[in-house]
Design an enzyme around this catalytic site. Structure first.
Site, PDB file in Angstrom:
ATOM      1  N   ARG A  92      54.219  76.934  69.671  1.00 30.31           N
ATOM      2  CA  ARG A  92      55.435  77.602  69.193  1.00 30.31           C
ATOM      3  C   ARG A  92      55.478  79.026  69.743  1.00 30.31           C
ATOM      4  O   ARG A  92      54.476  79.744  69.685  1.00 30.31           O
ATOM      5  CB  ARG A  92      55.397  77.639  67.662  1.00 30.31           C
ATOM      6  N   ASP A 159      45.372  77.669  57.087  1.00 32.62           N
ATOM      7  CA  ASP A 159      46.144  78.209  55.962  1.00 32.62           C
ATOM      8  C   ASP A 159      45.226  78.464  54.766  1.00 32.62           C
ATOM      9  O   ASP A 159      45.337  79.474  54.078  1.00 32.62           O
ATOM     10  CB  ASP A 159      47.267  77.237  55.588  1.00 32.62           C
ATOM     11  N   ARG A 162      43.202  81.524  55.490  1.00 37.32           N
ATOM     12  CA  ARG A 162      44.050  82.712  55.336  1.00 37.32           C
ATOM     13  C   ARG A 162      44.231  83.049  53.853  1.00 37.32           C
ATOM     14  O   ARG A 162      44.142  84.221  53.447  1.00 37.32           O
ATOM     15  CB  ARG A 162      45.429  82.437  55.953  1.00 37.32           C
ATOM     16  N   HIS A 187      51.969  71.928  57.112  1.00 36.32           N
ATOM     17  CA  HIS A 187      51.541  73.152  57.799  1.00 36.32           C
ATOM     18  C   HIS A 187      52.791  73.782  58.409  1.00 36.32           C
ATOM     19  O   HIS A 187      53.080  73.644  59.594  1.00 36.32           O
ATOM     20  CB  HIS A 187      50.507  72.833  58.888  1.00 36.32           C
TER      21      HIS A 187
HETATM   22  P1  NAX Z   1      48.136  76.499  74.675  1.00 32.64           P
HETATM   23  O1  NAX Z   1      49.502  76.422  75.266  1.00 32.64           O
HETATM   24  O2  NAX Z   1      47.271  77.659  75.006  1.00 32.64           O
HETATM   25  O3  NAX Z   1      47.354  75.188  75.069  1.00 32.64           O
HETATM   26  C1  NAX Z   1      47.904  73.921  74.927  1.00 32.64           C
HETATM   27  C2  NAX Z   1      47.304  73.068  76.000  1.00 32.64           C
HETATM   28  O4  NAX Z   1      47.746  71.738  75.764  1.00 32.64           O
HETATM   29  C3  NAX Z   1      47.754  73.465  77.418  1.00 32.64           C
HETATM   30  O5  NAX Z   1      46.630  73.606  78.259  1.00 32.64           O
HETATM   31  C4  NAX Z   1      48.629  72.286  77.823  1.00 32.64           C
HETATM   32  O6  NAX Z   1      48.579  72.025  79.218  1.00 32.64           O
HETATM   33  C5  NAX Z   1      47.980  71.161  77.006  1.00 32.64           C
HETATM   34  N1  NAX Z   1      48.805  69.973  76.880  1.00 32.64           N
HETATM   35  C6  NAX Z   1      50.156  69.871  76.829  1.00 32.64           C
HETATM   36  N2  NAX Z   1      50.527  68.593  76.770  1.00 32.64           N
HETATM   37  C7  NAX Z   1      49.383  67.852  76.772  1.00 32.64           C
HETATM   38  C8  NAX Z   1      49.111  66.473  76.737  1.00 32.64           C
HETATM   39  N3  NAX Z   1      50.104  65.572  76.701  1.00 32.64           N
HETATM   40  N4  NAX Z   1      47.824  66.082  76.749  1.00 32.64           N
HETATM   41  C9  NAX Z   1      46.830  66.963  76.815  1.00 32.64           C
HETATM   42  N5  NAX Z   1      47.017  68.294  76.866  1.00 32.64           N
HETATM   43  C10 NAX Z   1      48.285  68.722  76.840  1.00 32.64           C
HETATM   44  O7  NAX Z   1      48.315  76.313  73.092  1.00 32.64           O
HETATM   45  P2  NAX Z   1      47.298  76.664  71.915  1.00 32.64           P
HETATM   46  O8  NAX Z   1      47.520  78.054  71.510  1.00 32.64           O
HETATM   47  O9  NAX Z   1      45.935  76.214  72.302  1.00 32.64           O
HETATM   48  O10 NAX Z   1      47.893  75.760  70.721  1.00 32.64           O
HETATM   49  C11 NAX Z   1      47.818  74.360  70.721  1.00 32.64           C
HETATM   50  C12 NAX Z   1      48.593  73.762  69.561  1.00 32.64           C
HETATM   51  O11 NAX Z   1      48.061  74.168  68.312  1.00 32.64           O
HETATM   52  C13 NAX Z   1      50.062  74.155  69.502  1.00 32.64           C
HETATM   53  O12 NAX Z   1      50.831  73.013  69.212  1.00 32.64           O
HETATM   54  C14 NAX Z   1      50.125  75.124  68.340  1.00 32.64           C
HETATM   55  O13 NAX Z   1      51.415  75.182  67.771  1.00 32.64           O
HETATM   56  C15 NAX Z   1      49.120  74.501  67.430  1.00 32.64           C
HETATM   57  N6  NAX Z   1      48.595  75.332  66.318  1.00 32.64           N
HETATM   58  C16 NAX Z   1      48.327  74.714  65.145  1.00 32.64           C
HETATM   59  C17 NAX Z   1      47.784  75.375  64.060  1.00 32.64           C
HETATM   60  C18 NAX Z   1      47.473  74.671  62.770  1.00 32.64           C
HETATM   61  O14 NAX Z   1      47.055  75.353  61.841  1.00 32.64           O
HETATM   62  N7  NAX Z   1      47.646  73.357  62.622  1.00 32.64           N
HETATM   63  C19 NAX Z   1      47.531  76.839  64.139  1.00 32.64           C
HETATM   64  C20 NAX Z   1      47.417  77.342  65.531  1.00 32.64           C
HETATM   65  C21 NAX Z   1      48.380  76.749  66.503  1.00 32.64           C
HETATM   66  O15 NAX Z   1      49.627  77.383  66.349  1.00 32.64           O
END
Ligand code: NAX
Length: 331
Positions: A92, A159, A162, A187
């Protein structure tokens, strides 16, 4: 020394994985006697970056890391894994609502559910981090019918951490002296951080948090909104979403699932059985205890009128998200 287990991390070239991989490979998740073989999945254009991550893992010279497999092929990545951290998704960005993410990300989790179903161990423990985490976990489970639905969970531990931290600061005590804070529901900004059953250790004596804080209004308002909006606050400050704390929370979640939660409640998104009047068959965050690799929802808690409203609100959002996700999956 135990035989190595295969562990997959998706989104392995991304920012959460960058912190998470070290924690897994150093023994912080599966214990100091459990060797791990890491499978790293990302998309094809990221293979160059991933190669750099593989080099750095080698350069960490970690005794528990017995091998690393970088790949862009989900079936190769999920082959025989005992634990799956599904982090990879589109993150996001500032100003973006979680709903905008749903249609892009749900397709990824359909495909990964199908691959897990085909090649993973049937007792694989799956933690979905990629947003919208609850609904992605539900979709993943639906497309992996040969794996028990109890094995699919979504992360609300960040969460919880936090919330625990906010209460510790308010009370002026160490964070580990606060326990049993609950995150209910999604979440998302509708989640309900609930301190009504939390316990604080103050000067060596355990006390209910509501009595210790003695400010009901704070617990119903600014405590709740601070936790709900913490992700957005981090994005506003860092221009990137939480990564260090998200990786730590993912480690906490999987460690407790494998090794047990002891005398503490932990919150995780699990497929709802309708407990506490919540909608069935959505991935809803509940307080659970974990023993021998199995989680169990904490029973018998009193739900106040305020809590009822909050639970209904976040449950409604999950039902809507589920419907939207199922529509996307039909295409
Ligand atoms: P990044 O953009 O740094 O890394 C995501 C990685 O996923 C990239 O390397 C991308 O190439 C890869 N990717 C995309 N599509 C893929 C696929 N089909 N198969 C394998 N890899 C793929 O994001 P990052 O900051 O690491 O966050 C990852 C996810 O965690 C996001 O969706 C984010 O919203 C979510 N989060 C969830 C949280 C939670 O509490 N549940 C909190 C933190 C975070 O916001």
């Amino acid at each position: 020394m135990a035989a190595p287990i295969k562990v997959v991390v998706t989104g392995a070239a991304g920012q959460i994985a960058y912190s998470l991989l070290y924690q897994i490979a150093s023994g912080a998740v599966f214990g100091p006697d459990q060797p791990v073989y890491l499978h790293l999945l990302d998309i094809a254009p990221m293979m160059g970056v991933l190669e750099g991550v593989v080099m750095e893992l080698a350069d960490c010279a970690l005794p528990l890391l017995t091998g690393v497999l970088p790949t862009a092929n989900p079936e190769e990545a999920f082959k025989d894994v005992a634990a799956a951290f599904l982090v990879g998704a589109m993150p996001r960005r500032e100003g973006m609502e979680r709903k905008d993410l749903l249609s892009a990300n749900v397709r990824i989790f359909k495909e990964q559910g199908q691959a897990l179903d085909k090649v993973a161990k049937k007792d694989v423990k799956v933690l979905v981090v990629g947003n919208p985490a609850n609904t992605n976990a539900l979709i993943c489970s639906k497309y992996a019918p040969s794996i028990p639905k109890e094995n699919f969970t979504a992360m609300t531990r960040l969460d919880q951490n936090r919330a625990q931290s906010q209460l510790a600061v308010k009370l002026g005590i160490p964070v580990q002296d606060v326990k049993n804070v609950i995150i209910w529901g999604n979440h998302s900004s509708t989640q309900f951080p609930d301190a009504s059953n939390a316990i604080a250790k103050i000067n060596g004596v355990e006390k209910p948090v509501p009595a210790a804080i003695n400010d009901d209004e704070y617990l119903k308002t600014s405590f709740v909104t601070t936790v709900q909006k913490r992700g957005a606050a981090v994005i506003a400050a860092r221009k990137m979403s939480s990564a260090l704390s998200a990786a730590k929370a993912a480690s906490d979640h999987m460690r407790d699932w494998f090794l047990g939660s002891g005398d503490r409640w932990v919150s995780m998104g699990v497929v709802s059985d309708g407990s506490y009047g919540t909608p069935r068959d959505v991935v809803f965050s509940f307080p659970v205890t974990i023993k021998n690799g199995k989680w169990k929802i904490v029973e018998g808690l009193t739900i106040s009128d305020f809590a009822r409203q909050m639970l209904d609100n976040t449950g409604k959002e999950l039902v809507e998200e589920k419907q939207d996700a199922l529509d996307v999956c039909k295409d």
